[in-house]
Scaffold this active site. Structure first.
Site, PDB file in Angstrom:
ATOM      1  CD  GLU A  38      -3.080  -0.736   2.078  1.00 40.71           C
ATOM      2  OE1 GLU A  38      -3.073   0.438   2.599  1.00 40.71           O
ATOM      3  OE2 GLU A  38      -3.846  -1.461   1.918  1.00 40.71           O
ATOM      4  CG  HIS A 100      -5.033   3.777   2.024  1.00 42.40           C
ATOM      5  ND1 HIS A 100      -6.102   5.073   2.724  1.00 42.40           N
ATOM      6  CD2 HIS A 100      -5.558   3.090   2.240  1.00 42.40           C
ATOM      7  CE1 HIS A 100      -7.110   4.439   2.348  1.00 42.40           C
ATOM      8  NE2 HIS A 100      -6.414   3.445   2.710  1.00 42.40           N
ATOM      9  CG  HIS A 102      -8.067  -0.373   0.099  1.00 39.84           C
ATOM     10  ND1 HIS A 102      -9.117  -0.005  -0.018  1.00 39.84           N
ATOM     11  CD2 HIS A 102      -7.192   0.433   1.111  1.00 39.84           C
ATOM     12  CE1 HIS A 102      -9.544  -0.186   1.906  1.00 39.84           C
ATOM     13  NE2 HIS A 102      -8.179   0.324   2.505  1.00 39.84           N
ATOM     14  CG  ASP A 113      -9.185   2.598   4.618  1.00 38.91           C
ATOM     15  OD1 ASP A 113      -7.563   2.782   5.766  1.00 38.91           O
ATOM     16  OD2 ASP A 113     -10.161   1.801   4.270  1.00 38.91           O
TER      17      ASP A 113
END
Length: 158
Positions: A38, A100, A102, A113
């Site tokens: 990630e 970010h 996934h 999150d």
């Protein structure tokens, strides 16, 4: 994969535009293989009434912790870039949120999150919602998270 640059709430009352460089940063960090970890950073841009222009996405730093299913953003680097852009723009380019990746085609926020976004929204001095973006392999998840928790999910528009 082609991420669209223009997004809106379902009622079109809030519009958002990702600059080309921001989308390129997202593309460069897509978790396309099983070995990819990630990635993430801050979203910097300008506010135009209810609308947002996302001019830059910071990239992961050497201090960030990156794993297959977890990204932990360390303040070093990201904050310095945000403060520098804010000062250079005389306060027009500001921190708007976080992004970010996934490792899924069409990403959805995890419980972690959601709790982080809510915490960040409560901490905002300007009381604006936090822009939260998750970059998947085929699409983006874009939400404006208010201090109360869940906010409007934006949809891509042509």
């Amino acid at each position: 994969m082609q991420f669209l640059s223009s997004w809106a709430t379902s009622d079109k009352s809030r519009l958002l535009h990702f600059a080309a460089g921001t989308l390129e940063t997202f593309r460069q960090h897509v978790q396309s293989s099983d070995a990819d970890r990630e990635a993430g950073g801050l979203l910097l841009g300008s506010v135009h009434g209810a609308h947002l222009l996302i001019e830059q996405a910071t990239v992961p730093t050497a201090w960030d912790k990156r794993f297959r299913y977890l990204f932990e953003r360390m303040p070093f680097g990201h904050e310095a870039i945000a403060l520098s852009r804010w000062a250079a723009s005389q306060g027009t380019v500001r921190y708007l949120g976080k992004w970010h990746t996934h490792p899924e085609d069409h990403p959805h926020p995890s419980g972690l999150d959601r709790s982080e976004w809510s915490r960040l929204a409560v901490q905002r001095r300007d009381k604006r919602p936090v822009l939260a973006v998750i970059v998947g392999r085929k699409s983006l998840y874009v939400e404006l998270v208010p201090s109360s928790g869940c906010g409007p999910v934006l949809i891509a528009v042509e």
